[in-house]
Motif scaffolding. Sequence first.
Motif, PDB file in Angstrom:
ATOM      1  N   THR A  21       0.843  -1.206   0.000  1.00  0.00           N
ATOM      2  CA  THR A  21       0.000   0.000   0.000  1.00  0.00           C
ATOM      3  C   THR A  21       0.876   1.253   0.000  1.00  0.00           C
ATOM      4  O   THR A  21       0.603   2.214  -0.732  1.00  0.00           O
ATOM      5  CB  THR A  21      -0.927  -0.008   1.239  1.00  0.00           C
ATOM      6  N   THR A  37      -4.425  -3.571   4.761  1.00  0.00           N
ATOM      7  CA  THR A  37      -5.425  -3.548   3.688  1.00  0.00           C
ATOM      8  C   THR A  37      -6.416  -4.679   3.947  1.00  0.00           C
ATOM      9  O   THR A  37      -6.018  -5.800   4.286  1.00  0.00           O
ATOM     10  CB  THR A  37      -4.736  -3.726   2.316  1.00  0.00           C
ATOM     11  N   ASP A  86      -4.281  -3.186  -5.188  1.00  0.00           N
ATOM     12  CA  ASP A  86      -3.537  -3.375  -3.940  1.00  0.00           C
ATOM     13  C   ASP A  86      -4.254  -4.485  -3.160  1.00  0.00           C
ATOM     14  O   ASP A  86      -5.435  -4.336  -2.826  1.00  0.00           O
ATOM     15  CB  ASP A  86      -3.585  -2.050  -3.164  1.00  0.00           C
TER      16      ASP A  86
HETATM   17 MG   LIG Z   1      -1.774  -2.842   2.370  1.00  0.00          MG
END
Ligand SMILES: [Mg+2]
Length: 278
Positions: free
Chosen positions: A82, A100, A123
Amino acid sequence: MECHHVLNTGRMRSSWTPLGPPVSQDRIITSFPKWYTPDACLQLKEHFHSQVSTACQHRNTGTAGLRLSKVVVVGDLYVGKTSLIHRLCKNVFDRDYKATIGVDFEIERFEIAGIPYSLQIWDTAGQEKFKCIASAYYRGAQVIITAFDLTDVQTLEHTKQWLQDVLRENEAGSCFIFLVGTKKDLLSGAACEQAEAEAVHLANEMQAEYWSVSAKTGENVKAFFSRVAALAFEQSVLQDLEKRPSTQSQVGDGDGDLIRIEVPKTQENKRPPGLGCC
Ligand SMILES: [Mg+2]
Ligand SMILES: Nc1nc2c(ncn2[C@@H]2O[C@H](COP(=O)(O)OP(=O)(O)OP(=O)(O)O)[C@@H](O)[C@H]2O)c(=O)[nH]1
């Protein structure tokens, strides 16, 4: 799942932008971006393929300029996926870790050889419990980025498994593969050289191109994604030229003055992108 687009509005105007707002000046690619190391790179050439250059000059890149190329970023939790994407798309770095959850994506716009081109960068979560959500988004990847932390050798060892997982959802030989060592700012000297040597070795096994980057300092982030964008763009244009009805493609500048170029079925055109010339 949080999905959002990033539009580069209000930045400097590029030379030719027929669609949407102009791309920022540092997303304009005019010459073919170089590899990080010749010891693990997908293509050792310095210029765009001649047919791609000709097609771009004549604005005859078909649908390639309108396409979003899918880029999937995978790797263990906490390696900095990220952070890498946020450094590119938002030019920020957050030292706090926010895992994430599932997947997220950003769209980054480029202008390559005068043609607008966008990467859709997915991502994914590194945490095991989100793996089944994330893997639903692997399909249709043109580029696979397997990321690991340069300071944690275990994360390097896991990249092969991540790659296999993504390849399972994609056609063999259809993806560009990158191996990216993150957090370069935390290593220097012999330790960095040692980590890079191990990674280069593995990159060759994976038929991947190797890059070391730092989301914290921004080192190599733009250069890396420019390379990704240029390779994906070139492949998209070549595929578009090959798909045209005959093996001869008409190249024109739109005012009726047409030039005919051959699109030979060369070994280079047929070679899967992961099996470059090095
Ligand atoms: Mg991440
Ligand atoms: N020093 C340094 N720290 C970094 C760098 N990149 C990421 N980090 C830190 O590493 C931690 C994890 O970064 P993330 O980008 O959230 O990692 P991730 O791979 O997205 O993790 P998951 O979403 O759980 O898969 C954060 O605390 C970041 O600040 C870097 O280049 N240098």
